[in-house]
Design an enzyme around this catalytic site. Structure first.
Site, PDB file in Angstrom:
ATOM      1  N   ASP A  99      78.463 -99.574 100.555  1.00  0.00           N
ATOM      2  CA  ASP A  99      78.253 -98.515 101.545  1.00  0.00           C
ATOM      3  C   ASP A  99      79.236 -98.663 102.699  1.00  0.00           C
ATOM      4  OD1 ASP A  99      75.926 -96.992 100.584  1.00  0.00           O
ATOM      5  OD2 ASP A  99      74.878 -98.907 100.776  1.00  0.00           O
TER       6      ASP A  99
ATOM      7  N   HIS B 296      77.522 -91.147 102.604  1.00  0.00           N
ATOM      8  CA  HIS B 296      76.161 -90.670 102.363  1.00  0.00           C
ATOM      9  C   HIS B 296      75.104 -91.395 103.188  1.00  0.00           C
ATOM     10  CE1 HIS B 296      76.890 -93.818  99.280  1.00  0.00           C
ATOM     11  NE2 HIS B 296      75.638 -94.162  99.520  1.00  0.00           N
TER      12      HIS B 296
ATOM     13  N   HIS C   7      78.501-101.488  94.560  1.00  0.00           N
ATOM     14  CA  HIS C   7      78.319-100.290  95.382  1.00  0.00           C
ATOM     15  C   HIS C   7      78.369-100.719  96.840  1.00  0.00           C
ATOM     16  CE1 HIS C   7      77.003 -96.528  96.992  1.00  0.00           C
ATOM     17  NE2 HIS C   7      75.902 -97.056  97.496  1.00  0.00           N
TER      18      HIS C   7
ATOM     19  N   ASP D 155      74.766 -92.871  94.422  1.00  0.00           N
ATOM     20  CA  ASP D 155      73.754 -93.140  95.442  1.00  0.00           C
ATOM     21  C   ASP D 155      73.348 -91.952  96.303  1.00  0.00           C
ATOM     22  OD1 ASP D 155      71.939 -94.930  96.569  1.00  0.00           O
ATOM     23  OD2 ASP D 155      73.282 -95.474  98.197  1.00  0.00           O
TER      24      ASP D 155
END
Length: 1005
Positions: free
Chosen positions: A74, A466, A72, A196
């Site tokens: 970001d 996000h 994951h 997330d």
């Protein structure tokens, strides 16, 4: 013979089919749209994309555990996008995405059984450009064989509370287009993957379904909801995300459109559901270099041999749920930088667990992907629990509601919204201005087919992440997002100037004033004569109030309605500081045609201070808009004292993510306000001063039915060591029965009820934060007679705590971190505002009868999202300036679109084609007139362009619509699941097509 997405297929290439000379029209929402007169298809549709055929075989009489290796990544959070990609600033967080992709590709090549999924196209695109042609061919082969699978596929994993749907569609289109044009059908994601984001919006599920996804995996849901679903075995569910998707006979298209949704909850404080640790690996099975779990030591001669222990612990957590298939994510944030650690241990885990089958074990472990897992669930042919609301608000414990980020960093949230408007204007003018807009008198402008993904698009796409527009990043990362948006707008200005030069015939220098909201524009403050062009990005004419900072007393404005001069307010003088010196504002109303512009000439008549009678220092008796409708309404400003975490119930403080006030009763900032009034032929104004850090201007423009509240808040004082969360509250006589309504990503509206959740019996522990919801563009309260709608200019949080009231949070300044990873208090300052950030914004209030309210608030919200762009030229109009087709304006359309139809996107796709999206903007049954189906004739759409071909595509423009094949799922009261192939037997809410255009009126530049 070659491999096609895991299948061995004769004579079918997995390379992408070119979409040259094609364009997309997208129609969205409510009653639906139909296209007429679209011309002929440009190219024969390619064969439908293949199903994934690379999944490992499973065993029907066993529990099949699908191990999904993933990372994951970001797109900015604790570090900037660049820092994450390159592995810079590891003193903040050890993470380097380029090394992750290098290592994963290397390890996938060593064992054909291994699998990996990747999500963030922003990072993958950057990495891909740096690879040799040989390495690119190797990666293509991994994709073709299904060993490397893309999921989600957008430029980023967007936030779901604070993003506007138009920007989400754009960023998804960018990422999916790159995958489509690079890898063809094998690179097309089959599942949406939002593991997330901090709560989940119904509109996102609707968009994902219309983009062709079979399922939607997410990672966070409320702790009470999760417990109930665990007991009921409903972690898998059908999400009915829109009632506006209907067939031509009026029946719902739910079986075609509902995505199967999976709750892979990240909450570690509750008993295990499908995944005991959300998107993280099970406890004790993390083999990344960032983890401390011991490796599998499989030499029996070693004293610390641990195979038996690892296998037994794994078998203990492999528990079946609704089917004999479960999914386990093996990875986490920025993992697999040394992929060998992971794969060496996963290989052993699979081998040793499966070896136990010879001793009677009923567990079978395989490398897998979300689409393979989804395929097995589809084969099970079961029925599924149904959900029709959303997953807001999200709490991970009794006093930990993630509702603060709905408002966090309000200045960045506004700048993102303004940047979206600028980008749409830039894209439209590139099409209308033709090739000269991309290379004209002001230089080389932004263009898609020259640089594939231009800077403005990439900046806006990254801002949807996000941890970007959500306001949950570190301060230096927020600054980086803002800088990217500013750089993108500077690139767009070149294109806009070129395009307007082509359309007007004048190459005079264009000047842009980006600080008009604080009455700063050096040109208008000093020039005695200038012209202003007003470009309208909407597909209907608009009347718009223009306020320009000036230093004269009297001006003449050509063809404008009214041109009074009013003094600059005290609040504006204080917030602009030394950035401008105007003492007055010239106020007039302009009209701009659909998808076009009008030009006005402004000349100084008299210098001097503002007239003495311009303002009156007394309270007004009334502001009237002559609608004949009235309610009792009071409005004031309050602040909640933010919890510092030091109390007996919980140690949770308010922070960037969490909203937790110390008390359910906010402090009133002032019972009374100092006021002065301004009234002339254009506007009625009441200027209110509540405190040195809170002021407001109440405005009503002539012929407007909407009341404007321009609020200015900050710097929030913290010398008392108290964090503050500032709200404005409207208290009315409307009988709401504890109900109110909010939009979902700016699209459909959902009903909310105080202290209530539609899918479980809520035990409310935070009476304020637990009743806050995201407001992206509007919220309203209503009864049988009246509806008060508040249209916002950015995403904010709000609720209806008391009957007849609506409160909206405007600004937050906090002194403690909320322990969710960002490790910084939300305490914004800047060089201009070292004492604390000052934020200014607008709320628009619309009072209507409920049956007609949507007819007012739908177009009002679109005006707030896509505002006219003002450009200025010093001096008089050039003699060569063409004042165009009607009076002083140019329109790119033959006629305005019907009220129900909104032009969502008009942008250059490549050298010969344009992407067009049209949206039916009314929700089903919200308007007696405008919720009905509408037909648009595309051949009669443009005034200077001729449509000569169209081929319909899906919402994200990466599949042909008539070849889009999705799994259909059945709710627990319906028929069995089947695969559904979309046809044209229904009226779509999104109608997507690729068009080719001829220029009818072209410039000779």
């Amino acid at each position: 013979m070659e491999t096609l997405c895991g299948h061995v297929t004769p004579s079918v290439s997995c390379e992408h089919t070119s979409h040259d000379q094609l364009i997309v029209c997208i129609f969205q929402h409510g009653g639906g749209l139909a296209a007429a007169g679209c011309g002929s298809p440009l190219l024969p549709p390619p064969p439908p994309p293949p199903q994934w055929g690379s999944c490992h075989a499973t065993k029907p009489n066993m529990l099949n555990v699908h191990l999904v290796p993933h990372t994951h990544d970001d797109v900015g959070w604790l570090k900037t996008v660049d820092q994450y990609f390159y592995g810079d600033r590891n003193d903040i967080q050890h993470a380097g995405v380029q090394y992750i992709l290098d290592s994963v590709v290397d390890q996938l090549l060593k064992n054909p059984d291994r699998r990996f999924i990747y999500v963030e196209t922003a990072f993958f695109y950057r990495w891909w450009k740096r690879q040799s042609s040989g390495e690119q061919q190797t990666v293509k082969q991994l994709v073709n064989e299904g060993r490397l699978e893309f999921v989600n596929g957008g430029w980023c994993m967007s936030d779901e509370a604070t993003t506007h749907y138009s920007a989400v569609v754009d960023q998804m289109t960018m990422g999916l287009r790159f995958l489509n044009e690079t890898f063809g059908p094998c690179g097309r994601p089959r599942v949406a993957w939002h593991i997330d984001p901090f709560g989940h919006a119904r509109e996102h599920a609707s968009m994902f379904a219309q983009m062709g996804y079979d399922g939607f995996f997410f990672g966070r849901l409320d702790y009470q909801d999760r417990t109930r679903r665990m007991l009921a075995q409903e972690q898998e569910l059908l999400w009915r995300a829109s009632d506006s998707l209907r067939a031509a006979n009026g029946r719902p298209l739910h079986r075609n459109i509902d995505p199967l949704t999976f709750a892979l909850d990240k909450n570690k404080k509750n008993p295990p559901g499908i995944l005991p640790n959300g998107y993280n690996p099970p406890e004790g099975f993390c083999w990344d270099q960032s983890c401390d779990d011991p490796p599998i030591r499989d030499d029996p001669d070693l004293e610390d041999y641990n195979v038996d222990d690892v296998v037994m612990r794994f078998l203990a957590i492999a528990t079946a749920y609704k089917t004999n298939h479960i999914i386990m994510t093996m990875g986490s944030d920025f993992q697999y930088e040394n992929a060998n650690l992971w794969y060496k241990n996963l290989d052993k885990l699979i081998r040793y667990v499966n070896a136990r089958q010879g001793n009677g074990s009923r567990v079978n472990v395989v490398y897998s992907t979300p689409s393979c897992y989804l395929q097995e669930l589809h084969r099970a042919n079961l029925t599924w629990a149904l959900k029709t609301d959303d997953f807001f608000p999200y709490a991970d414990s009794a006093h930990d509601f993630w509702t603060g980020y709905f408002t966090s960093r309000p200045a960045l949230k506004r700048y993102e919204r303004v940047s979206n408007s600028h980008l749409q204007t830039c894209n439209q003018l590139e099409v209308l201005g033709g090739p000269v807009s991309r290379n004209g008198p002001f230089g080389e402008g932004n263009t898609c087919h020259l640089c594939f993904f231009p800077l403005p698009e990439k900046a806006m796409a990254v801002a949807q992440h996000h941890d970007a527009v959500s306001g949950t990043e570190k301060q230096h990362v927020a600054n980086d997002y803002a800088r990217r948006l500013a750089d993108g707008w500077r690139h767009c200005q070149v294109l806009v100037s070129n395009s307007l030069a082509a359309l007007t015939g004048s190459s005079a220098k264009r000047i842009y004033c980006d600080n008009l909201n604080i009455s700063v524009c050096p040109l208008t403050e000093s020039s005695k004569k200038f012209s202003v062009s007003v470009y309208n990005p909407l597909a209907r004419p608009v009347t718009w109030p223009v306020r320009l900072p000036v230093n004269g007393t009297a001006y003449t404005v050509s063809d404008a309605k009214g041109q009074p001069v009013v003094p600059v307010s005290r609040a504006t003088r204080e917030v602009r500081k030394n950035r401008g010196f105007a003492i007055n504002e010239l106020v007039f109303q302009v009209q701009a045609p659909p998808l076009g512009f009008s030009t006005y000439s402004v000349s100084l008549l008299q210098d001097g201070p503002p007239p003495a009678a311009a303002t009156k220092h007394r309270a007004p008796t009334a502001i009237q808009n002559k609608t004949g409708q009235s309610i009792s309404l009071t409005q004031n400003f309050y602040w909640y004292n933010a919890s510092d975490g030091n109390n007996s119930e919980s140690d949770q403080p308010s922070g960037a993510y969490i909203f937790r006030p110390n008390s359910s009763t906010p402090f009133v900032i002032s019972q009374r306000a100092k006021t002065e009034t301004v009234q002339n032929s254009v506007v009625q104004e009441v200027r209110q001063w509540f405190a040195p850090w809170v002021s407001q201007v109440v405005r009503l423009y002539s012929d407007s039915r909407a009341l404007e509240l321009e609020w200015t808040v900050g710097p929030l004082p913290i010398d008392d060591s108290l964090g503050k969360e500032v709200i404005t509250r409207l208290d009315t006589s409307i009988k709401t029965c504890e109900m109110f309504y909010t939009d979902s990503n700016g699209r459909e509206v959902l009903q909310r009820k105080k202290d209530f959740r539609p899918t479980w019996n809520l035990k409310q522990s935070e009476p304020i934060a637990g009743n806050y919801y995201p407001i992206n563009s509007r919220a309203f309260i209503k009864d049988d007679k009246d509806q008060l709608t508040v249209v916002t200019d950015r995403s904010q949080g709000g609720g209806s705590i008391h009957n007849g009231s609506l409160e909206i949070m405007l600004h937050r300044r906090l002194l403690y971190d909320d322990v969710r990873g960002v490790a910084e208090p939300l305490n914004e300052t800047s060089a201009i505002f070292p004492e604390g950030l000052v934020v200014r914004g607008r709320l628009l209030l619309s009072l209507e009868r409920p049956p007609a309210a949507a007819d007012a608030h739908r177009p009002l919200a679109q005006e707030a999202v896509l505002q006219p762009l003002l450009t200025f030229v010093d001096g008089g109009l050039s003699p060569d300036t063409r004042l165009e087709v009607s009076g002083r304006g140019f329109s790119g359309l033959q006629a305005a679109l019907p009220p129900a139809v909104h032009l969502l996107t008009l942008t250059q796709w490549d050298g010969d084609s344009v992407l067009l999206r049209l949206e039916h903007q009314f929700q089903s049954r919200e308007s007696r007139v405008n919720s009905q189906p509408v037909t648009v004739n595309l051949q009669k759409l443009f005034s200077t362009l001729e449509v000569i071909g169209v081929s319909e595509m899906n919402l994200s423009a990466n599949q042909w619509k008539d070849e889009m094949i999705r799994f259909a799922w059945t709710p627990q009261t319906g028929m069995h699941a089947r695969t559904h192939k979309h046809t044209h037997t229904h009226t779509p809410v999104y109608l997507t097509g690729l068009l080719r255009l001829n220029c009818l009126v072209c410039t000779d530049q």
